[in-house]
Design an enzyme around this catalytic site. Sequence first.
Site, PDB file in Angstrom:
ATOM      1  N   GLY A   1     -10.429  -1.756  -0.456  1.00  0.00           N
ATOM      2  CA  GLY A   1     -11.663  -1.121   0.002  1.00  0.00           C
ATOM      3  C   GLY A   1     -11.316  -0.153   1.111  1.00  0.00           C
ATOM      4  N   GLU A   2     -12.074  -0.175   2.182  1.00  0.00           N
ATOM      5  CA  GLU A   2     -11.813   0.677   3.347  1.00  0.00           C
ATOM      6  C   GLU A   2     -11.499  -0.215   4.532  1.00  0.00           C
ATOM      7  OE1 GLU A   2     -10.811   2.863   5.938  1.00  0.00           O
ATOM      8  OE2 GLU A   2     -11.252   3.969   4.094  1.00  0.00           O
TER       9      GLU A   2
ATOM     10  N   HIS B   1      -4.087  -2.605  -6.644  1.00  0.00           N
ATOM     11  CA  HIS B   1      -5.351  -3.307  -6.930  1.00  0.00           C
ATOM     12  C   HIS B   1      -5.229  -4.145  -8.204  1.00  0.00           C
ATOM     13  CE1 HIS B   1      -8.263  -1.283  -4.125  1.00  0.00           C
ATOM     14  NE2 HIS B   1      -7.287  -0.394  -4.093  1.00  0.00           N
TER      15      HIS B   1
ATOM     16  N   CYS C   1      -4.087  -3.967  -1.100  1.00  0.00           N
ATOM     17  CA  CYS C   1      -4.377  -2.610  -0.642  1.00  0.00           C
ATOM     18  C   CYS C   1      -4.872  -2.629   0.804  1.00  0.00           C
ATOM     19  CB  CYS C   1      -5.363  -1.922  -1.576  1.00  0.00           C
ATOM     20  SG  CYS C   1      -5.459  -0.123  -1.344  1.00  0.00           S
TER      21      CYS C   1
ATOM     22  N   GLU D   1      -7.042  -6.499  -9.145  1.00  0.00           N
ATOM     23  CA  GLU D   1      -8.370  -6.875  -9.638  1.00  0.00           C
ATOM     24  C   GLU D   1      -8.966  -5.824 -10.573  1.00  0.00           C
ATOM     25  OE1 GLU D   1      -9.295  -4.329  -6.072  1.00  0.00           O
ATOM     26  OE2 GLU D   1      -7.724  -5.686  -6.751  1.00  0.00           O
TER      27      GLU D   1
ATOM     28  N   ILE E   1      -4.985   3.161  -5.349  1.00  0.00           N
ATOM     29  CA  ILE E   1      -6.131   3.979  -4.954  1.00  0.00           C
ATOM     30  C   ILE E   1      -6.111   4.121  -3.436  1.00  0.00           C
ATOM     31  CG2 ILE E   1      -8.641   4.204  -4.968  1.00  0.00           C
ATOM     32  CD1 ILE E   1      -8.704   2.401  -7.434  1.00  0.00           C
ATOM     33  N   ARG E   2      -5.837   5.321  -2.948  1.00  0.00           N
ATOM     34  CA  ARG E   2      -5.674   5.547  -1.503  1.00  0.00           C
ATOM     35  C   ARG E   2      -4.776   4.462  -0.923  1.00  0.00           C
ATOM     36  NH1 ARG E   2     -11.022   6.135   1.771  1.00  0.00           N
ATOM     37  NH2 ARG E   2      -9.492   6.795   3.323  1.00  0.00           N
TER      38      ARG E   2
ATOM     39  N   ARG F   1      -0.661   3.680   6.121  1.00  0.00           N
ATOM     40  CA  ARG F   1      -1.942   3.859   5.424  1.00  0.00           C
ATOM     41  C   ARG F   1      -1.909   5.118   4.566  1.00  0.00           C
ATOM     42  NH1 ARG F   1      -6.456   4.963   7.774  1.00  0.00           N
ATOM     43  NH2 ARG F   1      -7.897   3.514   6.815  1.00  0.00           N
TER      44      ARG F   1
END
Length: 287
Positions: free
Chosen positions: A49-50, A265, A86, A267, A150-151, A119
Amino acid sequence: MQEPLIGVLALQGAFEEHQKCLEAVGCRTRQVRVPEDLTDLDGIVLPGGESTAMGLIGTATKTSEGETMWECLQKFSKNKPTWGTCAGMILLAEKCIGTSAVIEDGQSLIGGVDICVCRNYFGSQISSFEMATPPPPGISGNHDYPGVFIRAPAILSAGPSVEVLGTVSATPCRHAAVTLQELEKKIMAGENVVKMSVVDALERKSSQEVDYIVVVKSPAENAEEKKDSDETKPSIVLPGAADGTNAREVICAARKGHLLCTAFHPELTEDNRWHEYFAQMVKQTKL
């Protein structure tokens, strides 16, 4: 024996997807939003997530005794299996570079794993991709695992107590490349880098025009480092760049005892081998 009850931090991020994968390998699950939700859990997943958003929410939420969610998670993760994916991996790191300027003292970390994480090493949201990564050890099926990035962050180095479970060779995005350049300078100068703030690499005009990156340390950290300065030296070692490219070998999966970290990720795939691996970690802890 009753199937393990695994919590999934539900402050922000892909927590529902993790629940489905954990339940698919036979675990019971619970969404965790407040400290009371940690009661009776056998383990917990810190999802992607963030990380900045989760850090802000986690430090704002407090118990009646005045403890933040982050402090409760630190206590929990000292004894119970905890898996960070992540953004969750960033939270478990002891050192983080490319931290968010939104938080006054840099990225809020739970800590516990002696790794240095960068990051957004692999780039922004539009740079998301899938690549083959090593599968979890000891789980049936030796074929590569479909790592979804993802990022995504990358682990630059790991301490001797950390078991490296997987590496990939990947070129850092421009943003990360500038941060790494400055990090290398600081390490060569003998600085013990704990946290580093953001540099906007997209605004660079030349290699000489790089903003200075401030090392953010608390007074307690400064005092401790001064005390130990004659006894210890910085031990961060960055992997070397591959010949003829800007690619580096970085760590994408690592474990320290009951703590597990993955940069990708799991998931978001139909391959539940990493969730099966974590479920086995939890079951072994219960024995």
